[in-house]
Design an enzyme around this catalytic site. Sequence first.
Site, PDB file in Angstrom:
ATOM      1  N   ARG A 139     -10.400 -11.453   2.154  1.00  0.00           N
ATOM      2  CA  ARG A 139     -11.261 -12.526   1.625  1.00  0.00           C
ATOM      3  C   ARG A 139     -10.555 -13.881   1.683  1.00  0.00           C
ATOM      4  O   ARG A 139     -11.203 -14.905   1.782  1.00  0.00           O
ATOM      5  CB  ARG A 139     -11.696 -12.168   0.195  1.00  0.00           C
ATOM      6  CG  ARG A 139     -10.557 -12.021  -0.771  1.00  0.00           C
ATOM      7  CD  ARG A 139     -10.964 -11.264  -2.033  1.00  0.00           C
ATOM      8  NE  ARG A 139     -11.005  -9.804  -1.799  1.00  0.00           N
ATOM      9  CZ  ARG A 139     -11.376  -8.916  -2.701  1.00  0.00           C
ATOM     10  NH1 ARG A 139     -11.748  -9.295  -3.904  1.00  0.00           N
ATOM     11  NH2 ARG A 139     -11.378  -7.630  -2.408  1.00  0.00           N
ATOM     12  N   LYS A 145       0.843  -1.201   0.000  1.00  0.00           N
ATOM     13  CA  LYS A 145       0.000   0.000   0.000  1.00  0.00           C
ATOM     14  C   LYS A 145       0.873   1.243   0.000  1.00  0.00           C
ATOM     15  O   LYS A 145       1.950   1.238   0.580  1.00  0.00           O
ATOM     16  CB  LYS A 145      -0.840   0.042   1.288  1.00  0.00           C
ATOM     17  CG  LYS A 145      -2.022  -0.885   1.334  1.00  0.00           C
ATOM     18  CD  LYS A 145      -2.762  -0.709   2.655  1.00  0.00           C
ATOM     19  CE  LYS A 145      -3.877  -1.718   2.797  1.00  0.00           C
ATOM     20  NZ  LYS A 145      -4.967  -1.570   1.833  1.00  0.00           N
TER      21      LYS A 145
HETATM   22  N1  BES Z   1      -7.993  -3.646   4.529  1.00  0.00           N
HETATM   23  C1  BES Z   1      -8.203  -3.227   3.209  1.00  0.00           C
HETATM   24  C2  BES Z   1      -9.503  -2.459   3.006  1.00  0.00           C
HETATM   25  C3  BES Z   1      -9.668  -1.179   3.757  1.00  0.00           C
HETATM   26  C4  BES Z   1      -9.476   0.030   3.124  1.00  0.00           C
HETATM   27  C5  BES Z   1     -10.052  -1.176   5.073  1.00  0.00           C
HETATM   28  C6  BES Z   1      -9.653   1.219   3.808  1.00  0.00           C
HETATM   29  C7  BES Z   1     -10.224   0.007   5.766  1.00  0.00           C
HETATM   30  C8  BES Z   1     -10.032   1.204   5.124  1.00  0.00           C
HETATM   31  C9  BES Z   1      -8.226  -4.439   2.266  1.00  0.00           C
HETATM   32  O1  BES Z   1      -7.456  -5.509   2.659  1.00  0.00           O
HETATM   33  C10 BES Z   1      -7.722  -3.973   0.939  1.00  0.00           C
HETATM   34  O2  BES Z   1      -6.617  -3.540   0.890  1.00  0.00           O
HETATM   35  N2  BES Z   1      -8.562  -4.074  -0.067  1.00  0.00           N
HETATM   36  C11 BES Z   1      -8.201  -3.670  -1.386  1.00  0.00           C
HETATM   37  C12 BES Z   1      -8.748  -4.687  -2.356  1.00  0.00           C
HETATM   38  C13 BES Z   1      -8.275  -4.506  -3.756  1.00  0.00           C
HETATM   39  C14 BES Z   1      -6.798  -4.788  -3.862  1.00  0.00           C
HETATM   40  C15 BES Z   1      -9.066  -5.444  -4.647  1.00  0.00           C
HETATM   41  C16 BES Z   1      -8.809  -2.296  -1.635  1.00  0.00           C
HETATM   42  O3  BES Z   1      -9.902  -2.039  -1.163  1.00  0.00           O
HETATM   43  O4  BES Z   1      -8.169  -1.481  -2.254  1.00  0.00           O
HETATM   44 ZN    ZN Z   2      -5.438  -5.368   2.044  1.00  0.00          ZN
END
Ligand code: BES
Ligand code: ZN
Length: 505
Positions: A355, A281
């Site tokens: 997931r 990230k």
């Molecule tokens: N933990 C994150 C989602 C999240 C984002 C939680 C903001 C709380 C606040 C999750 O694991 C994630 O990173 N999801 C990705 C999925 C994508 C790569 C398909 C996302 O939402 O960008």
């Molecule tokens: Zn994530």
Amino acid sequence: MIPFSLSEKSLFDTKKQSIALFVEHENLETKEVKDLAKEYFPALLAYCKQQEFAGQVGKMVAIPTGDEKMVKTIFIIGLGKKENNKIDIEIFRRALGTLIKAMQRLKIDSCAMSVPEAKLFNVTKEYLAQQIAIICNMAAYHFDEYITDKSRRVNQKPDIELCIKSAYKKDFQEGIEKGDIIAKAVNRARHWIDLPPVALTPTELANKAEAIAKEFDLGIKVFGESEVKKMGMGGLAGVSAGSEQDCKFVVLEYKVKTKNAPTLAFVGKGITFDSGGLSLKPPRYMETMKEDMSGAAAVMATMQVIAQLKPKVNVIGLTPLSENLPSDKATKPGDILKFYNGLTAEVKNTDAEGRLILADALSYAVKHYKPDAMIDIATLTGACAHALGPFFSGLMGQHPDLIEKIKKAAETSGDRVWELPFSNDYKAAVKSTVADICNIGNEKIMAGAITAGFFLQHFVGETPWAHLDIAGTAFDVPDISYYAGGGATGVGVRLLVDIALQWQQ
Ligand code: BES
Ligand code: ZN
Ligand code: ZN
């Protein structure tokens, strides 16, 4: 916890440092307000006028009486106007939040509160008392144990006297008792979430679960990484691969004696820190990723409440716990993982890890408990946070009865949800050419919150199931007074508790 006392005396007999009362918009000149003015501050109404305060929603006046010995401050908080002949209880929750935060700001430790009539909100007295206990305690929560300068810490325990008619006493006592139990659990979940990720590893969170099981007499199973691997939970093991920390899979069991009682399964995402893994990230998005175990925290805290309030349903809380970190051992984009139910998934993005761990936990719940209903709760997608913002959690599912039950509990609990479309049109989004499914959705279909839900659906079999995405609601929620100060909200605890308590009704 806030020590509440009940008093049948008049507001004027109080020995507290402040008095609080709630007024409807343009209905300021009640007998109570006039009496208060006479007793403490003759220019009270003029003062309110000058402050342009007439009882509007969200507004408050804090009036210093000038008397430092007795009642120092009078708080009058607006509830706005009735709509459909009542005031929304959420407005009252926020009014309470405003009061508690003001007391803390002004360093006022005690308050005598004139409690509005329950019928103003079209609720029962017991429910009103319960809400007062929950919200005042939630508003009083602060995460400041790491701040060494004591003057910056907040008094977490303002003392509150509720002034009520004597006939209300029993209902209020019961409501407060129940509210205290719920509030304690909500704030406990918030504390775990707010702890820095170095202090709250999967092992530490599993230890908290053990402590709950011991304190409240729940059944518990804790599986470590080697057992997780042996059991074939390739999703959880795959996400944990990049981390030095052991992953854990924790199952808490509340079982009733009644034969043929239904069984609910609550499954919570427990990523104690989500860096994204090798699909790293950007720093800004990583800042708050200690929040990524909010689903697991909600489930564990809910189990603590269930053990005390004892609904007549079996409730199983399942929480897969892991870190998501990059390293030479980490799962890579292109890897294929095999889950507990035998399905495989291509990992295109290691940041879609929630997931993957939920897939194993859902499969496990289905196989071992055959639940009558299953609900997972997860900070799953940024897409959900974008779609709904911080005020509603995303709700998905294809079982109308279950969806209705969740919506009803959302209304009573105050943890609001919004249903997203969950039609089979979106199913194709998680197809893969090299495995059964893929861990990210097809770009053309977009709708990342919903496609994530369809990924999970592959692991629930025939079980009636619903999915709650709390990515937007779990942390740093603005503009709601009782969450002011930021940090964890404990979203989901109030909701899951009400779902379990209302199940048999
Ligand atoms: N933990 C994150 C989602 C999240 C984002 C939680 C903001 C709380 C606040 C999750 O694991 C994630 O990173 N999801 C990705 C999925 C994508 C790569 C398909 C996302 O939402 O960008
Ligand atoms: Zn994530
Ligand atoms: Zn995550």
